[in-house]
Design an enzyme around this catalytic site. Structure first.
Site, mmCIF file in Angstrom:
data_model
loop_
_atom_site.group_PDB
_atom_site.id
_atom_site.type_symbol
_atom_site.label_atom_id
_atom_site.label_comp_id
_atom_site.label_asym_id
_atom_site.label_seq_id
_atom_site.Cartn_x
_atom_site.Cartn_y
_atom_site.Cartn_z
ATOM 1 N N TYR A 9 -7.516 20.260 -7.542
ATOM 2 C CA TYR A 9 -8.330 20.296 -6.435
ATOM 3 C C TYR A 9 -7.823 20.941 -4.383
ATOM 4 O O TYR A 9 -6.318 21.188 -4.698
ATOM 5 C CB TYR A 9 -8.407 18.737 -5.637
ATOM 6 C CG TYR A 9 -9.346 19.209 -4.336
ATOM 7 C CD1 TYR A 9 -10.439 19.441 -4.320
ATOM 8 C CD2 TYR A 9 -8.718 18.056 -3.563
ATOM 9 C CE1 TYR A 9 -10.855 19.272 -2.842
ATOM 10 C CE2 TYR A 9 -8.787 17.328 -1.905
ATOM 11 C CZ TYR A 9 -10.861 18.579 -1.960
ATOM 12 O OH TYR A 9 -11.007 18.344 -0.450
ATOM 13 N N LYS A 39 -16.464 10.646 -5.362
ATOM 14 C CA LYS A 39 -16.965 10.704 -6.832
ATOM 15 C C LYS A 39 -17.401 10.062 -6.752
ATOM 16 O O LYS A 39 -18.368 9.401 -6.708
ATOM 17 C CB LYS A 39 -15.767 12.265 -7.134
ATOM 18 C CG LYS A 39 -15.216 13.044 -5.943
ATOM 19 C CD LYS A 39 -16.393 13.503 -4.825
ATOM 20 C CE LYS A 39 -14.898 13.883 -4.004
ATOM 21 N NZ LYS A 39 -15.664 15.342 -2.899
ATOM 22 N N ARG A 72 -5.687 -3.609 9.697
ATOM 23 C CA ARG A 72 -5.283 -2.632 8.765
ATOM 24 C C ARG A 72 -4.290 -3.673 8.137
ATOM 25 O O ARG A 72 -3.967 -1.755 7.147
ATOM 26 C CB ARG A 72 -5.152 -1.964 10.667
ATOM 27 C CG ARG A 72 -4.309 -0.478 9.928
ATOM 28 C CD ARG A 72 -3.340 0.041 11.137
ATOM 29 N NE ARG A 72 -3.846 -0.069 12.306
ATOM 30 C CZ ARG A 72 -2.564 -0.606 13.107
ATOM 31 N NH1 ARG A 72 -1.255 -0.587 12.058
ATOM 32 N NH2 ARG A 72 -2.021 -0.843 13.810
ATOM 33 N N ASP A 78 -4.017 12.381 -10.599
ATOM 34 C CA ASP A 78 -5.291 12.498 -9.061
ATOM 35 C C ASP A 78 -6.351 12.248 -11.133
ATOM 36 O O ASP A 78 -6.552 13.089 -11.470
ATOM 37 C CB ASP A 78 -5.686 13.750 -9.229
ATOM 38 C CG ASP A 78 -6.437 14.107 -8.025
ATOM 39 O OD1 ASP A 78 -7.787 13.000 -8.673
ATOM 40 O OD2 ASP A 78 -7.168 13.947 -6.981
HETATM 41 C C1 LIG Z 1 -10.048 16.216 -7.495
HETATM 42 C C2 LIG Z 1 -10.313 15.445 -6.226
HETATM 43 N N1 LIG Z 1 -9.368 14.566 -5.568
HETATM 44 C C3 LIG Z 1 -8.656 14.280 -3.856
HETATM 45 C C4 LIG Z 1 -9.744 15.161 -3.579
HETATM 46 C C5 LIG Z 1 -10.303 14.464 -1.692
HETATM 47 O O1 LIG Z 1 -11.155 13.636 -1.637
HETATM 48 P P1 LIG Z 1 -11.642 13.096 -0.538
HETATM 49 O O2 LIG Z 1 -13.341 14.550 -0.442
HETATM 50 O O3 LIG Z 1 -12.661 12.434 -1.282
HETATM 51 O O4 LIG Z 1 -11.275 13.458 0.410
HETATM 52 C C6 LIG Z 1 -11.251 15.657 -3.829
HETATM 53 C C7 LIG Z 1 -12.608 16.464 -3.165
HETATM 54 O O5 LIG Z 1 -13.220 17.149 -3.470
HETATM 55 C C8 LIG Z 1 -11.379 16.300 -5.254
HETATM 56 O O6 LIG Z 1 -11.858 16.940 -6.073
#
Ligand SMILES: Cc1ncc(COP(=O)(O)O)c(C=O)c1O
Length: 385
Positions: free
Chosen positions: A110, A206, A57, A181
């Site tokens: 998001y 993604k 971990r 992000d």
């Molecule tokens: C722009 C963005 N950031 C973060 C996330 C969160 O990611 P996860 O679904 O892998 O937890 C998403 C999920 O759709 C996203 O589109």
């Protein structure tokens, strides 16, 4: 890892995704890093030699190739950190706000990010200022006394393009930590550190992993102290990546450039065709010359991305009928995989009200453009009946 053998300035990113994160080149060695199925590593804190790898971990041989590769692509000299999901990465980055500190988070990026920020605010962990980062003046004004600003560009699912250089510059002048992000653009299309960002976050679920078969998050930073805080947070909170998931994400990364080139070209073509399609009242795609974000996207991005959002003229029912009529395109949430997905985002109750009810987000995959167009146009016709 033999990453030092490939100074990224000398090779194209399409080569880098193939060559980064490989084991040392030795006769008989595996070409790909092995998956270390181990809960602990030999040598922790022993007189025979210390190692960062102790309990699995704390640090983990299976994360290291991916962490090194993504850091190099983003332009950080420090290894990135892998997490159990994109949201675990978002949560780790938000933990950089001191207790009771002020976080600026966009209301319309998001929905998980603003959802988490709101729940932290409700619990008294931070004070939240919701922002519209496309309103530069108001966003800069909101920076007074803030500890952290969260930016996402292009935004999910409105595909608005945020002026990263201006907002990051303004935040830096005011001592506000900036987090970007970069899930939608990937480091192949946008490198927020070049604009001065402090922290970069990815849902590697993604485009990086790219096959809709794994959940994984990444946080990168160029600041050693911030990185040490994040390592401590990950170690104690325990939202660590699984060895197989990290391996799958690295395998996905190998084809990121190919997948993105193809999906992006198709997205551009579909956006153009959709602009002329009946029943579609608006196409949101930064690559379209009349898109409000086009000029910024052209200046900031190395490509306009593989997401296209459309608004159906007949509202939510029309949009639902369109999604139901799709045969090749799969109705599903998520994005960035090899298969094209469609989703009416407001079906999710957590989606901000600023997102039109009739908006369908299309995550374009690597299928042939004409097959996708045939499916999308028959679904538009069926929905109009
Ligand atoms: C722009 C963005 N950031 C973060 C996330 C969160 O990611 P996860 O679904 O892998 O937890 C998403 C999920 O759709 C996203 O589109």
């Amino acid at each position: 890892m033999n990453d030092s053998a490939h100074p990224l300035s000398a090779i194209d990113p399409s080569t880098a995704v193939v060559s980064l994160g490989r084991p040392p080149r030795e006769v008989g060695a595996a070409l790909n890093p092995p998956i270390a199925l181990a809960s602990t590593f030999v040598g922790w804190d022993t007189p025979d030699g210390d190692t960062d790898r102790g309990y699995a971990r704390f640090a983990n041989a299976s994360w290291e190739p991916l962490e090194a590769a993504v850091a190099a692509l983003e332009g950080s000299p420090l290894p990135a950190l892998a997490y159990a999901s994109g949201m675990a990465a978002v949560s780790a980055a938000l933990s950089l706000v001191p207790v009771g500190g002020v976080a600026l988070v966009p209301a319309t990026s998001y929905n998980g990010t603003i959802g988490l920020a709101r729940s932290l605010a409700e619990a008294g962990a931070l004070r939240l200022r919701e922002i519209d980062p496309c309103d530069i003046e108001a966003t800069v004004a909101a920076m007074d006394g803030a500890d952290l600003i969260w930016l996402e560009s292009p935004t999910n699912p409105l595909l608005e393009v945020v002026d990263l250089p201006r907002l990051i510059g303004a935040a830096r002048e005011r001592g506000v930590r900036t987090v970007v992000d970069n899930t939608f653009s990937t480091p192949l299309r946008q490198r927020p550190f070049e604009h001065g960002a402090d922290v970069v976050v990815h849902s590697a679920t993604k485009f990086i992993a790219g096959h809709s078969d794994v959940l994984l998050g990444i946080v990168a930073t160029r600041d050693a102290e911030t990185r040490a805080r994040l390592v401590a947070q990950r170690t104690l909170h325990g939202a660590i990546a699984g060895p197989f998931e990290a391996w799958l994400a690295l395998r996905g990364l190998r084809t990121l450039s190919l997948r993105l080139d193809r999906a992006e070209a198709t997205a551009g073509e579909l956006a153009r065709r959709l602009s002329a399609a009946s029943g579609v009242s608006r196409v949101r795609y930064p690559g379209l010359p009349d898109d409000p974000g086009h000029a910024l996207a052209t200046a900031q991005l190395d490509g306009y991305g593989a997401l296209v959002s459309i608004e159906l003229a007949g509202g939510a029912d029309h949009a639902d009928a369109f999604v139901r009529a799709l045969r090749l395109v799969t109705p599903a949430t998520s994005l960035g995989g090899v298969e094209t997905l469609a989703e009416r985002r407001r079906r999710q109750t957590s989606e901000p009200v600023q997102v039109p009810e009739s908006l369908v987000r299309l995550s374009i995959g690597i299928e042939h453009v004409d097959d996708l167009w045939a499916d999308i146009s028959q679904a538009l016709e069926a929905a109009a009946r």
